[in-house]
Design a protein around this motif. Sequence first.
Motif, PDB file in Angstrom:
ATOM      1  N   GLY A  45       0.822  -1.205   0.000  1.00  0.00           N
ATOM      2  CA  GLY A  45       0.000   0.000   0.000  1.00  0.00           C
ATOM      3  C   GLY A  45       0.855   1.252   0.000  1.00  0.00           C
ATOM      4  N   ARG A  46       0.349   2.295  -0.626  1.00  0.00           N
ATOM      5  CA  ARG A  46       1.047   3.575  -0.655  1.00  0.00           C
ATOM      6  C   ARG A  46       0.134   4.609  -0.017  1.00  0.00           C
ATOM      7  NH1 ARG A  46       2.687   0.664  -4.688  1.00  0.00           N
ATOM      8  NH2 ARG A  46       1.308   1.032  -6.406  1.00  0.00           N
ATOM      9  N   THR A  47       0.625   5.238   1.030  1.00  0.00           N
ATOM     10  CA  THR A  47      -0.146   6.244   1.747  1.00  0.00           C
ATOM     11  C   THR A  47       0.175   7.614   1.166  1.00  0.00           C
ATOM     12  OG1 THR A  47       0.024   4.910   3.741  1.00  0.00           O
ATOM     13  CG2 THR A  47      -0.613   7.210   4.020  1.00  0.00           C
ATOM     14  N   THR A  49       1.071  11.398   0.716  1.00  0.00           N
ATOM     15  CA  THR A  49       1.864  12.290   1.574  1.00  0.00           C
ATOM     16  C   THR A  49       1.270  13.677   1.663  1.00  0.00           C
ATOM     17  OG1 THR A  49       3.244  13.076  -0.245  1.00  0.00           O
ATOM     18  CG2 THR A  49       3.964  11.073   0.909  1.00  0.00           C
ATOM     19  N   ASP A  55       3.548  12.221  -4.248  1.00  0.00           N
ATOM     20  CA  ASP A  55       2.508  11.209  -4.438  1.00  0.00           C
ATOM     21  C   ASP A  55       2.536  10.645  -5.856  1.00  0.00           C
ATOM     22  OD1 ASP A  55       1.723  11.512  -1.824  1.00  0.00           O
ATOM     23  OD2 ASP A  55       0.041  12.843  -2.293  1.00  0.00           O
TER      24      ASP A  55
END
Length: 107
Positions: A45-47, A49, A55
Amino acid sequence: MSDWMPEAGTPPVSPPGEPDGPTGPGPGAVAPSHEPAGPAPLGVGRTPTGRAEVDALLERLADADHLPADGHTEVYEDVHRGLKDALTSLDARPAAAPGPPRPAPHP
């Protein structure tokens, strides 16, 4: 056939070089493939920023999910370069904000 016999008290095992069990692998068994697996997403997963530039670079990492391993390097280097540039830009001094004109010094 082989003369190989297990020692007394040990569970039966197939001797080296003979198939598993009396008739080989069980029904429905699939022979292991020695071919490399195809590209597959890692599911990391990529949160976000909150910084659009960063991003977008993190989303670029998803491109590696569809490439064979030898194509990952190009994506990783591109993202690394972009993140390095973003960090470097944080060290740059901001431009001076325009303010009221300063009075000329009097001699």
